[in-house]
Design a protein around this motif. Structure first.
Motif, PDB file in Angstrom:
ATOM      1  N   SER A 221      31.635  51.708  45.228  1.00  0.00           N
ATOM      2  CA  SER A 221      30.830  51.104  44.161  1.00  0.00           C
ATOM      3  C   SER A 221      31.637  50.107  43.340  1.00  0.00           C
ATOM      4  CB  SER A 221      30.259  52.193  43.249  1.00  0.00           C
ATOM      5  OG  SER A 221      31.301  52.924  42.632  1.00  0.00           O
ATOM      6  N   GLN A 222      32.963  50.252  43.334  1.00  0.00           N
ATOM      7  CA  GLN A 222      33.817  49.359  42.548  1.00  0.00           C
ATOM      8  C   GLN A 222      34.285  48.139  43.334  1.00  0.00           C
ATOM      9  OE1 GLN A 222      36.468  52.808  41.268  1.00  0.00           O
ATOM     10  NE2 GLN A 222      36.443  51.611  39.388  1.00  0.00           N
ATOM     11  N   LEU A 223      34.043  48.118  44.636  1.00  0.00           N
ATOM     12  CA  LEU A 223      34.426  46.959  45.442  1.00  0.00           C
ATOM     13  C   LEU A 223      33.453  45.822  45.173  1.00  0.00           C
ATOM     14  CD1 LEU A 223      35.254  48.719  48.835  1.00  0.00           C
ATOM     15  CD2 LEU A 223      36.886  47.727  47.224  1.00  0.00           C
ATOM     16  N   ASN A 224      33.980  44.680  44.793  1.00  0.00           N
ATOM     17  CA  ASN A 224      33.156  43.549  44.373  1.00  0.00           C
ATOM     18  C   ASN A 224      33.103  42.494  45.468  1.00  0.00           C
ATOM     19  OD1 ASN A 224      31.686  41.723  42.930  1.00  0.00           O
ATOM     20  ND2 ASN A 224      33.218  41.362  41.347  1.00  0.00           N
ATOM     21  N   ILE A 225      31.888  42.105  45.884  1.00  0.00           N
ATOM     22  CA  ILE A 225      31.755  41.068  46.910  1.00  0.00           C
ATOM     23  C   ILE A 225      31.577  39.684  46.302  1.00  0.00           C
ATOM     24  CG2 ILE A 225      30.745  42.700  48.551  1.00  0.00           C
ATOM     25  CD1 ILE A 225      28.030  41.382  48.045  1.00  0.00           C
ATOM     26  N   ILE A 226      31.387  39.608  44.990  1.00  0.00           N
ATOM     27  CA  ILE A 226      31.179  38.320  44.332  1.00  0.00           C
ATOM     28  C   ILE A 226      32.505  37.568  44.251  1.00  0.00           C
ATOM     29  CG2 ILE A 226      30.454  37.176  42.208  1.00  0.00           C
ATOM     30  CD1 ILE A 226      28.185  38.473  43.688  1.00  0.00           C
ATOM     31  N   THR A 227      32.504  36.312  44.661  1.00  0.00           N
ATOM     32  CA  THR A 227      33.713  35.503  44.597  1.00  0.00           C
ATOM     33  C   THR A 227      33.956  35.048  43.161  1.00  0.00           C
ATOM     34  OG1 THR A 227      32.536  33.427  45.005  1.00  0.00           O
ATOM     35  CG2 THR A 227      33.285  34.665  46.947  1.00  0.00           C
ATOM     36  N   GLU A 228      35.155  34.594  42.887  1.00  0.00           N
ATOM     37  CA  GLU A 228      35.502  34.136  41.547  1.00  0.00           C
ATOM     38  C   GLU A 228      34.640  32.941  41.142  1.00  0.00           C
ATOM     39  OE1 GLU A 228      37.120  34.399  37.926  1.00  0.00           O
ATOM     40  OE2 GLU A 228      37.461  35.794  39.589  1.00  0.00           O
ATOM     41  N   LYS A 229      34.370  32.063  42.089  1.00  0.00           N
ATOM     42  CA  LYS A 229      33.527  30.894  41.803  1.00  0.00           C
ATOM     43  C   LYS A 229      32.115  31.329  41.410  1.00  0.00           C
ATOM     44  CE  LYS A 229      31.749  26.636  43.910  1.00  0.00           C
ATOM     45  NZ  LYS A 229      31.705  25.810  45.137  1.00  0.00           N
ATOM     46  N   GLU A 230      31.569  32.324  42.120  1.00  0.00           N
ATOM     47  CA  GLU A 230      30.234  32.820  41.804  1.00  0.00           C
ATOM     48  C   GLU A 230      30.221  33.538  40.457  1.00  0.00           C
ATOM     49  OE1 GLU A 230      28.159  33.736  46.087  1.00  0.00           O
ATOM     50  OE2 GLU A 230      29.723  35.089  45.394  1.00  0.00           O
ATOM     51  N   LYS A 231      31.305  34.238  40.161  1.00  0.00           N
ATOM     52  CA  LYS A 231      31.407  34.931  38.879  1.00  0.00           C
ATOM     53  C   LYS A 231      31.339  33.937  37.729  1.00  0.00           C
ATOM     54  CE  LYS A 231      34.373  38.104  36.285  1.00  0.00           C
ATOM     55  NZ  LYS A 231      35.660  38.853  36.292  1.00  0.00           N
ATOM     56  N   GLN A 232      32.080  32.844  37.857  1.00  0.00           N
ATOM     57  CA  GLN A 232      32.065  31.822  36.824  1.00  0.00           C
ATOM     58  C   GLN A 232      30.693  31.157  36.731  1.00  0.00           C
ATOM     59  OE1 GLN A 232      34.426  31.417  34.565  1.00  0.00           O
ATOM     60  NE2 GLN A 232      35.451  33.115  35.629  1.00  0.00           N
ATOM     61  N   GLN A 233      30.036  31.006  37.878  1.00  0.00           N
ATOM     62  CA  GLN A 233      28.694  30.425  37.889  1.00  0.00           C
ATOM     63  C   GLN A 233      27.720  31.321  37.129  1.00  0.00           C
ATOM     64  OE1 GLN A 233      26.895  30.074  41.774  1.00  0.00           O
ATOM     65  NE2 GLN A 233      25.746  28.257  41.192  1.00  0.00           N
ATOM     66  N   LEU A 234      27.833  32.625  37.339  1.00  0.00           N
ATOM     67  CA  LEU A 234      26.970  33.568  36.640  1.00  0.00           C
ATOM     68  C   LEU A 234      27.213  33.540  35.139  1.00  0.00           C
ATOM     69  CD1 LEU A 234      27.208  36.638  39.044  1.00  0.00           C
ATOM     70  CD2 LEU A 234      25.148  35.322  38.557  1.00  0.00           C
ATOM     71  N   SER A 236      29.037  31.155  33.170  1.00  0.00           N
ATOM     72  CA  SER A 236      29.023  29.900  32.421  1.00  0.00           C
ATOM     73  C   SER A 236      27.821  29.010  32.718  1.00  0.00           C
ATOM     74  CB  SER A 236      30.310  29.117  32.708  1.00  0.00           C
ATOM     75  OG  SER A 236      30.410  28.810  34.097  1.00  0.00           O
ATOM     76  N   GLU A 237      27.216  29.169  33.881  1.00  0.00           N
ATOM     77  CA  GLU A 237      26.101  28.292  34.228  1.00  0.00           C
ATOM     78  C   GLU A 237      24.757  28.990  34.050  1.00  0.00           C
ATOM     79  OE1 GLU A 237      24.424  25.956  38.188  1.00  0.00           O
ATOM     80  OE2 GLU A 237      26.580  26.309  37.986  1.00  0.00           O
ATOM     81  N   PHE A 238      24.553  30.090  34.773  1.00  0.00           N
ATOM     82  CA  PHE A 238      23.258  30.759  34.720  1.00  0.00           C
ATOM     83  C   PHE A 238      22.989  31.400  33.362  1.00  0.00           C
ATOM     84  CE2 PHE A 238      23.422  31.551  39.567  1.00  0.00           C
ATOM     85  CZ  PHE A 238      23.112  30.226  39.772  1.00  0.00           C
ATOM     86  N   ASN A 239      24.061  31.862  32.688  1.00  0.00           N
ATOM     87  CA  ASN A 239      23.871  32.535  31.409  1.00  0.00           C
ATOM     88  C   ASN A 239      24.259  31.670  30.220  1.00  0.00           C
ATOM     89  OD1 ASN A 239      22.788  35.210  31.876  1.00  0.00           O
ATOM     90  ND2 ASN A 239      24.632  35.554  33.087  1.00  0.00           N
ATOM     91  N   ASN A 240      24.362  30.372  30.450  1.00  0.00           N
ATOM     92  CA  ASN A 240      24.636  29.455  29.349  1.00  0.00           C
ATOM     93  C   ASN A 240      23.315  29.144  28.649  1.00  0.00           C
ATOM     94  OD1 ASN A 240      25.786  27.647  27.599  1.00  0.00           O
ATOM     95  ND2 ASN A 240      25.918  25.979  29.088  1.00  0.00           N
TER      96      ASN A 240
END
Length: 324
Positions: A221-234, A236-240
């Protein structure tokens, strides 16, 4: 949307898993006393679990079907399919899952001569023309050495790459090793996925492989498949969603100002019915006065129980206007 009948229209993408990650996966397989196939299959099972939210995943895998010594040198199609059932539950670690997958794979291989079509028949599965029975996804490692030049007497031939325009399953992961790198080919059903999605799937799989090397002892459950680029997109972009607005005013005050500016413009639409800002404001005011008469005042809690409708918006604004 899954079409009612499979069309088997497909496409594929390929990319390389670099030598550093490949070496790390081999070392991990060695430490767990398993194979590269088992390690990669366990990771694939986790990837599917992350996407689907399911913790009971069945994956098909092809087997050579040449278990008898007499069949090893005979030309012909002996390939069979076995189903590997995995349980990538969130509380397990990757190492625990690898151990389970290794055990279940060995047990499946012991029964690889049992025909797949007979298995499906015995299980009496409900047939569905929109999908394959028992599983929707395949995983395989090709361990046949690539040959760049074929000689048959005086004739020379070279492999001819071509685009495979069919997909037998929703997803098929095929991995082969060449020059100390892994080549991953993803065949996919075009009815279900577009190329951008499959590219994202490949990125998530590589991200997961990197994670299991470094964090194989943490829970799945703690293994994350989201890349760093996608994390930043979530983040700074989608939640801005910051927006300047008159925060010193209430919602219904701002609404009333809009009703004064554009009283005849449509404010609410539900199916064929509409209300203008003026109509919505008037009906909300009527309800607010009624609620005040019934004892609603500042900070009162008013429950609204109704289906989606014009009246729902009237009710919300009416409660707010009453002070509740």
């Amino acid at each position: 949307q899954r079409p009612p009948v499979q069309t088997f229209k497909g496409s594929s993408i390929s990319f390389n898993i670099d030598s550093e990650l490949t070496e790390g996966l081999k070392n991990l397989a060695h430490r767990t006393n398993s194979t590269l196939y088992t390690t990669l299959l366990a990771a694939y099972s986790i990837l599917l679990a992350k996407y689907t939210g399911q913790e009971d995943i069945i994956i098909g895998t092809p087997v050579s079907g040449r278990t008898h010594a007499d069949a090893k040198d005979i030309m012909g199609m002996f390939v069979n399919t076995v189903a590997i059932r995995t349980y990538p539950r969130g509380e397990k670690t990757f190492l625990q899952l690898v151990e389970e997958v290794k055990r279940d794979t060995l047990e499946a291989l012991e029964n690889q001569d049992y025909p797949y079509d007979v298995l499906v028949e015995k299980l009496e599965l409900k047939r569905d023309l929109s999908r394959n029975p028992l599983f929707d996804t395949m995983f395989t490692i090709q361990n046949v050495e690539r040959v760049d030049l074929i000689r048959l007497g005086e004739i020379e031939g070279i492999p001819y790459p071509f685009d495979n325009m069919t997909a037998k399953f929703d997803l098929t992961f095929t991995i082969e090793e060449k020059d100390n790198q892994l080549i991953l080919n993803i065949e996919y059903a075009k009815d279900l996925f577009n190329p951008e999605t499959i590219k994202q799937v490949s990125n998530h799989y590589v991200q997961l492989l990197n994670k299991v090397i470094d964090e194989h002892s943490v829970s799945i459950s703690q293994l994350n498949i989201i890349t760093e680029k996608e994390k930043q997109q979530l983040l700074s972009e989608f939640n801005n969603t910051d927006l300047a607005y008159p925060f010193e005013k209430t919602i219904h005050e701002i609404f009333e100002e809009q009703a004064q500016r554009a009283p005849e413009q449509v404010a609410v639409v539900y199916k064929q019915d509409t209300l203008t800002y003026k109509e919505l404001n008037q009906r909300a005011n009527q309800l607010a006065r009624y609620l005040r008469e019934k004892g609603v005042k500042e900070e009162s809690i008013v429950g609204i129980m109704m289906d989606r409708s014009l009246e729902m918006m009237i009710s919300i604004l009416g409660v707010l206007k009453a002070g509740g």
